[in-house]
Design a protein around this motif. Structure first.
Motif, PDB file in Angstrom:
ATOM      1  N   HIS A  79       2.900   0.928  -2.321  1.00  0.00           N
ATOM      2  CA  HIS A  79       2.776   0.014  -1.180  1.00  0.00           C
ATOM      3  C   HIS A  79       1.759   0.525  -0.157  1.00  0.00           C
ATOM      4  O   HIS A  79       1.094  -0.278   0.488  1.00  0.00           O
ATOM      5  CB  HIS A  79       4.141  -0.245  -0.551  1.00  0.00           C
ATOM      6  CG  HIS A  79       4.938  -1.216  -1.353  1.00  0.00           C
ATOM      7  ND1 HIS A  79       4.722  -2.575  -1.308  1.00  0.00           N
ATOM      8  CD2 HIS A  79       5.914  -1.014  -2.268  1.00  0.00           C
ATOM      9  CE1 HIS A  79       5.551  -3.174  -2.152  1.00  0.00           C
ATOM     10  NE2 HIS A  79       6.285  -2.247  -2.744  1.00  0.00           N
ATOM     11  N   ILE A  80       1.630   1.829  -0.009  1.00  0.00           N
ATOM     12  CA  ILE A  80       0.578   2.361   0.862  1.00  0.00           C
ATOM     13  C   ILE A  80      -0.782   1.973   0.308  1.00  0.00           C
ATOM     14  O   ILE A  80      -1.667   1.517   1.048  1.00  0.00           O
ATOM     15  CB  ILE A  80       0.707   3.886   1.030  1.00  0.00           C
ATOM     16  CG1 ILE A  80       1.965   4.216   1.843  1.00  0.00           C
ATOM     17  CG2 ILE A  80      -0.546   4.462   1.703  1.00  0.00           C
ATOM     18  CD1 ILE A  80       2.302   5.701   1.914  1.00  0.00           C
ATOM     19  N   LYS A  81      -0.959   2.103  -1.000  1.00  0.00           N
ATOM     20  CA  LYS A  81      -2.238   1.733  -1.627  1.00  0.00           C
ATOM     21  C   LYS A  81      -2.526   0.244  -1.468  1.00  0.00           C
ATOM     22  O   LYS A  81      -3.654  -0.147  -1.151  1.00  0.00           O
ATOM     23  CB  LYS A  81      -2.240   2.133  -3.106  1.00  0.00           C
ATOM     24  CG  LYS A  81      -2.277   3.629  -3.320  1.00  0.00           C
ATOM     25  CD  LYS A  81      -2.107   3.985  -4.788  1.00  0.00           C
ATOM     26  CE  LYS A  81      -1.980   5.485  -4.968  1.00  0.00           C
ATOM     27  NZ  LYS A  81      -1.667   5.833  -6.367  1.00  0.00           N
ATOM     28  N   VAL A  82      -1.514  -0.588  -1.680  1.00  0.00           N
ATOM     29  CA  VAL A  82      -1.704  -2.030  -1.490  1.00  0.00           C
ATOM     30  C   VAL A  82      -2.026  -2.313  -0.027  1.00  0.00           C
ATOM     31  O   VAL A  82      -2.902  -3.124   0.284  1.00  0.00           O
ATOM     32  CB  VAL A  82      -0.474  -2.836  -1.966  1.00  0.00           C
ATOM     33  CG1 VAL A  82      -0.585  -4.301  -1.564  1.00  0.00           C
ATOM     34  CG2 VAL A  82      -0.300  -2.717  -3.478  1.00  0.00           C
ATOM     35  N   LEU A  88      -5.181  -2.680   5.874  1.00  0.00           N
ATOM     36  CA  LEU A  88      -4.578  -1.763   6.839  1.00  0.00           C
ATOM     37  C   LEU A  88      -5.365  -0.462   6.856  1.00  0.00           C
ATOM     38  O   LEU A  88      -5.908  -0.040   5.834  1.00  0.00           O
ATOM     39  CB  LEU A  88      -3.124  -1.455   6.457  1.00  0.00           C
ATOM     40  CG  LEU A  88      -2.121  -2.584   6.603  1.00  0.00           C
ATOM     41  CD1 LEU A  88      -0.798  -2.205   5.949  1.00  0.00           C
ATOM     42  CD2 LEU A  88      -1.915  -2.932   8.071  1.00  0.00           C
ATOM     43  N   THR A  89      -5.410   0.181   7.999  1.00  0.00           N
ATOM     44  CA  THR A  89      -6.034   1.495   8.064  1.00  0.00           C
ATOM     45  C   THR A  89      -4.977   2.555   7.807  1.00  0.00           C
ATOM     46  O   THR A  89      -3.767   2.293   7.978  1.00  0.00           O
ATOM     47  CB  THR A  89      -6.671   1.756   9.445  1.00  0.00           C
ATOM     48  OG1 THR A  89      -5.627   1.838  10.423  1.00  0.00           O
ATOM     49  CG2 THR A  89      -7.684   0.667   9.804  1.00  0.00           C
ATOM     50  N   LEU A  94       0.281   5.186   9.175  1.00  0.00           N
ATOM     51  CA  LEU A  94       0.934   6.370   9.742  1.00  0.00           C
ATOM     52  C   LEU A  94       1.736   5.997  10.988  1.00  0.00           C
ATOM     53  O   LEU A  94       2.876   6.447  11.167  1.00  0.00           O
ATOM     54  CB  LEU A  94      -0.094   7.447  10.082  1.00  0.00           C
ATOM     55  CG  LEU A  94       0.465   8.701  10.758  1.00  0.00           C
ATOM     56  CD1 LEU A  94       1.549   9.361   9.912  1.00  0.00           C
ATOM     57  CD2 LEU A  94      -0.662   9.671  11.065  1.00  0.00           C
ATOM     58  N   GLU A  95       1.178   5.156  11.834  1.00  0.00           N
ATOM     59  CA  GLU A  95       1.894   4.746  13.048  1.00  0.00           C
ATOM     60  C   GLU A  95       3.202   4.040  12.702  1.00  0.00           C
ATOM     61  O   GLU A  95       4.235   4.256  13.348  1.00  0.00           O
ATOM     62  CB  GLU A  95       1.011   3.843  13.908  1.00  0.00           C
ATOM     63  CG  GLU A  95       1.602   3.522  15.248  1.00  0.00           C
ATOM     64  CD  GLU A  95       0.660   2.755  16.157  1.00  0.00           C
ATOM     65  OE1 GLU A  95       1.171   1.994  17.007  1.00  0.00           O
ATOM     66  OE2 GLU A  95      -0.575   2.886  16.014  1.00  0.00           O
ATOM     67  N   ALA A 117       0.362  11.239   3.298  1.00  0.00           N
ATOM     68  CA  ALA A 117      -0.648  12.302   3.262  1.00  0.00           C
ATOM     69  C   ALA A 117      -1.231  12.455   1.865  1.00  0.00           C
ATOM     70  O   ALA A 117      -2.450  12.630   1.707  1.00  0.00           O
ATOM     71  CB  ALA A 117      -0.043  13.615   3.747  1.00  0.00           C
ATOM     72  N   ASP A 118      -0.398  12.375   0.838  1.00  0.00           N
ATOM     73  CA  ASP A 118      -0.898  12.467  -0.540  1.00  0.00           C
ATOM     74  C   ASP A 118      -1.849  11.316  -0.857  1.00  0.00           C
ATOM     75  O   ASP A 118      -2.930  11.529  -1.399  1.00  0.00           O
ATOM     76  CB  ASP A 118       0.257  12.470  -1.546  1.00  0.00           C
ATOM     77  CG  ASP A 118       1.041  13.765  -1.556  1.00  0.00           C
ATOM     78  OD1 ASP A 118       0.578  14.771  -0.974  1.00  0.00           O
ATOM     79  OD2 ASP A 118       2.140  13.768  -2.147  1.00  0.00           O
TER      80      ASP A 118
END
Length: 136
Positions: A79-82, A88-89, A94-95, A117-118
């Protein structure tokens, strides 16, 4: 069409629509297509179909809720990658993860932060003075 071709086509469509496919999706496609389709229809209704929330908002909600649930590294990372793919930045993500600190605590935050972080390639700064290594 054979069952294996139908399953492959379905998994490929999931990958195109979602931007990821989880290991359980792949196994369910082989084991029980009816259940996979039913679960995916729910996800379509609340996640992948465009309704009121933007894709960016949905990804932030997913990232934070999966972190709170202490989901697997791979699930949060997908989901971070998507989220990054939909604009999204890394700072916005992170926020969103940091918002969990007061309500969910440091341990939950650290779980999401380490995945972030990874994915974002944040290595950290090593101290130049001697420290006790508690990571072992």
């Amino acid at each position: 069409m054979s069952e294996s071709n139908e399953a492959l086509e379905y998994i490929n469509e999931m990958a195109r629509t979602r931007g990821y496919v989880l290991p359980y999706h792949k196994r369910m496609a082989e084991a029980d297509m009816d259940a996979l389709k039913a679960a995916n229809n729910l996800v379509k209704a609340v996640y992948t179909d465009q309704r009121r929330l933007t894709k960016q908002m949905k990804e932030l909600i997913f990232i934070t809720s999966l972190t709170v649930l202490r989901a697997s590294h791979g699930q949060i990372a997908s989901h971070i990658k998507v989220g990054l793919d939909v604009g999204l930045t890394k700072e916005e993500i992170l926020e969103a993860i940091e918002i969990m600190l007061p309500e969910c605590g440091v341990v939950t935050f650290q779980h999401g932060f380490e995945v972030w972080a990874d994915v974002c390639g944040v290595k950290g700064i090593e101290p130049t003075v001697a420290v006790h290594d508690d990571s072992k």
